[in-house]
Scaffold this active site. Structure first.
Site, short mmCIF file in Angstrom:
data_model
loop_
_atom_site.label_atom_id
_atom_site.label_comp_id
_atom_site.label_asym_id
_atom_site.label_seq_id
_atom_site.Cartn_x
_atom_site.Cartn_y
_atom_site.Cartn_z
N SER A 1 0.81 -1.21 0.00
CA SER A 1 0.00 0.00 0.00
C SER A 1 0.85 1.27 0.00
O SER A 1 0.54 2.23 -0.72
CB SER A 1 -0.94 0.00 1.21
OG SER A 1 -0.21 -0.13 2.43
N GLY B 1 8.30 -0.65 0.83
CA GLY B 1 7.81 -0.58 2.19
C GLY B 1 8.36 -1.70 3.05
O GLY B 1 9.23 -2.47 2.64
N ASP C 1 7.05 -4.38 6.62
CA ASP C 1 6.05 -4.76 7.61
C ASP C 1 6.53 -4.46 9.02
O ASP C 1 5.74 -4.17 9.91
CB ASP C 1 5.70 -6.25 7.46
CG ASP C 1 5.10 -6.56 6.10
OD1 ASP C 1 4.10 -5.91 5.75
OD2 ASP C 1 5.64 -7.41 5.39
N GLY D 1 7.19 -9.05 3.09
CA GLY D 1 6.51 -10.19 2.49
C GLY D 1 5.06 -10.33 2.87
O GLY D 1 4.42 -11.31 2.48
N GLY D 2 4.52 -9.36 3.61
CA GLY D 2 3.11 -9.42 3.95
C GLY D 2 2.23 -9.43 2.72
O GLY D 2 1.13 -9.99 2.72
N GLU E 1 11.06 -8.80 -4.29
CA GLU E 1 11.48 -7.62 -3.54
C GLU E 1 12.93 -7.73 -3.10
O GLU E 1 13.69 -6.76 -3.19
CB GLU E 1 10.56 -7.43 -2.32
CG GLU E 1 9.17 -6.96 -2.67
CD GLU E 1 8.23 -6.93 -1.48
OE1 GLU E 1 7.24 -6.18 -1.53
OE2 GLU E 1 8.48 -7.66 -0.50
N LYS F 1 5.33 0.95 12.19
CA LYS F 1 6.09 -0.24 11.76
C LYS F 1 7.44 -0.37 12.48
O LYS F 1 8.11 -1.38 12.35
CB LYS F 1 6.33 -0.18 10.25
CG LYS F 1 5.05 -0.07 9.41
CD LYS F 1 4.23 -1.34 9.48
CE LYS F 1 2.95 -1.22 8.66
NZ LYS F 1 3.20 -0.97 7.24
#
Length: 262
Positions: A35, A90, A92, A103-104, A111, A129
């Site tokens: 996101s 980003g 997690d 890896g969420g 990545e 985070k």
């Protein structure tokens, strides 16, 4: 438009906006998945339209590739680009040493490949985070489908000798079927609670037959951009070996165009 966003979304947008401004004309850029990364991709699309920014980009997932093409970014494969100037993605979870859990979204393999094929990796995130010790977020491990139950048992056996709080793992599912990555693999989510030695765990997990890659990013990220809901960016740079922190303020009212097609 930003008034309709949650504080977390405003923070994610702020981080993405600030990090996208590190991209310079002519760069080869890795585009993350998730996101926060999606805000960054949209911001780059805006810069291409408004500033004439010229870049080539390597996405880390099919959904990032689709979004990048929609906003006018020139998308190529990593083999075509060969090496990247910068990857923005980003996380997690992240700690003070910029060790990450990623890896969420299920794209950890691409990545990690893209991030390690870059001169620099910038992490974009919100303050929630940041953790003192990794592990509250389940650690994703990508495994091949063949014999995945045996691989799961071996992973749990390995965890018994690691400095972690929990040892349970579960197969990630999509509805009533296993979640399948872009490479056709499965993902095991490890509920560890606390990871005392991320470097050791990452090395040991990747030695288990059937494991393709894990979501621990150790010594890969160079800088983190933390967004806040009020438009403040906190930028921490570890590339020099000594953490350096700077602040920047963006005008969230200037972000209307980027949300217009959401």
């Amino acid at each position: 438009m930003t008034d309709q966003l949650t504080p977390i979304d405003r923070a994610k947008y702020t981080a993405a906006h600030c990090a996208a401004d590190f991209v310079q004309d002519g760069m080869r850029v890795g585009l993350g998945t998730g996101s926060t990364a999606a805000w960054m991709v949209r911001r780059l699309g805006t810069r291409i339209k408004q500033e004439g920014l010229r870049i080539i980009a390597v996405p880390t997932s099919t959904r990032t590739a689709q979004l990048a093409r929609q906003v006018g970014i020139n998308v190529v494969s990593l083999d075509e680009a060969r090496w990247l100037d910068l990857t923005i993605d980003g996380a997690d979870e992240f700690d003070a040493e910029l060790t990450l859990i990623k890896g969420g979204g299920g794209a950890l393999l691409q990545e990690k490949i893209v991030a390690t094929a870059s001169d620099q990796m910038i992490v974009i995130t919100d303050a929630a985070k940041e953790v003192k010790t990794l592990g509250a977020f389940p650690l994703p491990v990508e495994v091949i489908p063949f014999g995945w139950r045996a691989t799961k048992a071996l992973v749990e056996e390995v965890l018994a000798s690691m400095d972690v709080m929990g040892q349970h793992s579960s197969l990630r599912v999509n509805g009533d079927k296993p979640f399948v990555t872009d490479e056709g693999n499965y993902i095991l989510d490890l509920d560890l609670g606390r990871i005392g030695n991320p470097r050791q765990l990452a090395l040991v997990l990747n030695q288990v037959p059937g494991v393709v890659e894990n979501g621990l990013f150790v010594d890969i990220a160079d800088q983190v951009v933390i967004g806040h809901a009020d438009g403040t960016c906190e930028m921490r740079d570890l590339s020099s070996g000594t953490p350096e922190t700077s602040l920047r303020q963006i005008d969230l009212e200037d972000s209307r165009n980027i949300f217009s097609d959401l």
